[in-house]
Design an enzyme around this catalytic site. Sequence first.
Site, PDB file in Angstrom:
ATOM      1  N   SER A 126       0.794  -1.254   0.072  1.00 27.97           N
ATOM      2  CA  SER A 126       0.119  -0.017  -0.020  1.00 27.97           C
ATOM      3  C   SER A 126       0.646   1.029  -0.006  1.00 27.97           C
ATOM      4  O   SER A 126       1.845   1.214   0.640  1.00 27.97           O
ATOM      5  CB  SER A 126      -1.000   0.104   1.211  1.00 27.97           C
ATOM      6  OG  SER A 126      -1.951   1.225   1.192  1.00 27.97           O
ATOM      7  N   LYS A 175      -3.747  -7.635   3.003  1.00 27.59           N
ATOM      8  CA  LYS A 175      -4.040  -6.273   2.194  1.00 27.59           C
ATOM      9  C   LYS A 175      -5.331  -6.090   1.681  1.00 27.59           C
ATOM     10  O   LYS A 175      -6.096  -5.348   1.317  1.00 27.59           O
ATOM     11  CB  LYS A 175      -2.937  -6.358   0.857  1.00 27.59           C
ATOM     12  CG  LYS A 175      -3.188  -5.432  -0.031  1.00 27.59           C
ATOM     13  CD  LYS A 175      -3.056  -3.968   0.382  1.00 27.59           C
ATOM     14  CE  LYS A 175      -2.698  -2.873  -0.670  1.00 27.59           C
ATOM     15  NZ  LYS A 175      -3.433  -2.793  -1.893  1.00 27.59           N
ATOM     16  N   HIS A 187      -7.430  -4.717   4.106  1.00 27.19           N
ATOM     17  CA  HIS A 187      -7.244  -3.561   4.213  1.00 27.19           C
ATOM     18  C   HIS A 187      -7.931  -2.660   3.155  1.00 27.19           C
ATOM     19  O   HIS A 187      -8.319  -1.562   3.465  1.00 27.19           O
ATOM     20  CB  HIS A 187      -5.746  -3.186   4.035  1.00 27.19           C
ATOM     21  CG  HIS A 187      -4.955  -1.789   3.593  1.00 27.19           C
ATOM     22  ND1 HIS A 187      -5.231  -1.474   2.232  1.00 27.19           N
ATOM     23  CD2 HIS A 187      -4.411  -0.804   4.228  1.00 27.19           C
ATOM     24  CE1 HIS A 187      -4.487  -0.218   2.388  1.00 27.19           C
ATOM     25  NE2 HIS A 187      -4.178   0.118   3.626  1.00 27.19           N
ATOM     26  N   ASN A 188      -7.854  -3.033   1.814  1.00 25.80           N
ATOM     27  CA  ASN A 188      -8.544  -2.575   0.969  1.00 25.80           C
ATOM     28  C   ASN A 188     -10.125  -2.341   0.933  1.00 25.80           C
ATOM     29  O   ASN A 188     -11.007  -1.544   0.717  1.00 25.80           O
ATOM     30  CB  ASN A 188      -8.419  -3.057  -0.462  1.00 25.80           C
ATOM     31  CG  ASN A 188      -6.897  -2.938  -1.051  1.00 25.80           C
ATOM     32  OD1 ASN A 188      -6.226  -2.291  -0.283  1.00 25.80           O
ATOM     33  ND2 ASN A 188      -6.833  -2.777  -2.229  1.00 25.80           N
ATOM     34  N   GLU A 228     -10.934   0.282   3.369  1.00 27.52           N
ATOM     35  CA  GLU A 228     -10.654   1.557   2.560  1.00 27.52           C
ATOM     36  C   GLU A 228     -11.878   1.809   1.519  1.00 27.52           C
ATOM     37  O   GLU A 228     -12.163   3.318   1.650  1.00 27.52           O
ATOM     38  CB  GLU A 228      -9.353   1.306   1.547  1.00 27.52           C
ATOM     39  CG  GLU A 228      -9.025   2.248   0.653  1.00 27.52           C
ATOM     40  CD  GLU A 228      -8.068   1.838  -0.457  1.00 27.52           C
ATOM     41  OE1 GLU A 228      -8.445   1.627  -1.579  1.00 27.52           O
ATOM     42  OE2 GLU A 228      -6.912   1.717  -0.171  1.00 27.52           O
TER      43      GLU A 228
END
Length: 302
Positions: free
Chosen positions: A122, A174, A177-178, A181
């Site tokens: 990221s 990840k 995480h996205n 987001e």
Amino acid sequence: MKLAILGLGKMGGNMARRLILGGIDVVGYDRSAETVNTLATDHGLIPAESVEDAVSKLSGQKIVWLMLPSGAPTEEQIKDLIPLLSEGDIIIDGGNSNYKDSQRRGVWLAEHGIGFMDCGTSGGIWGLENGYCLMVGATLEVAKVIEPILIALAPAADRGWAHVGPIGSGHFTKMIHNGIEYGMMQAMAEGLDLIKGKQEFNLNLAQITELWRHGSVVRSWLLDLTADALKGDQNLTSIAPYVADSGEGRWTVMESVEQGVAAPVLTSALQARFRSQDATGYSYKLLSMMRNGFGGHAVKTK
């Protein structure tokens, strides 16, 4: 220390530059010879004319970092690398692959004696200046070898990178995480759309987002990017209200179904992106602008 990077797009090229600045020798190959030549001339990249050429310029324990689109491109490249590598060499996937593919690839490469690391990356187009956040899945042995590279890419030696677990865990982290987001972006876009719609107050979105950046509980990098963009054009007239989804939001929602864990905010944010592809609205322009701001993702213009 030396490694090869295959795929020198916006993020891959900036990662190569940051590694070179950190004292690591980087051999680079990309389908765009112009990109390779520019990085070689301006930044000290060791140019390669092919994948085979890139690998041949490595010595000792070979390390190859992939910055390629997920799915078939990454799969085919790994397949082509196997006969070029030897036992003890390491492949790193720094793209946004599905964590289940990474688990499978780790087993596959282990059968050939080749180490594997899945590195959720990221930082988007700002990583060169600020450093990248790196979420790493690998064996302890592989993680130890790659540690100097991670430190060179991260914001500092003691933060912004972590060996989070076994193979697959980096891309899994990840992915979540996205998904988070997506939810953060959606909430910000909807709130600002409401502010814009309150015409009787004639509120200045550039002023308000700049205000929120200082001391507010919602201050964040996303807010920084949003405030900066709104200084130029509050109506975002050049941006179409179309928001793409790169895949990891979908995978996150599918994971919530598989685990039986409720994730209504993340699911709603994903559905809103789907809806944007058939509708119009200011909040979708904001979401598209944010994606472009942090990751350089293409914006659909009018």
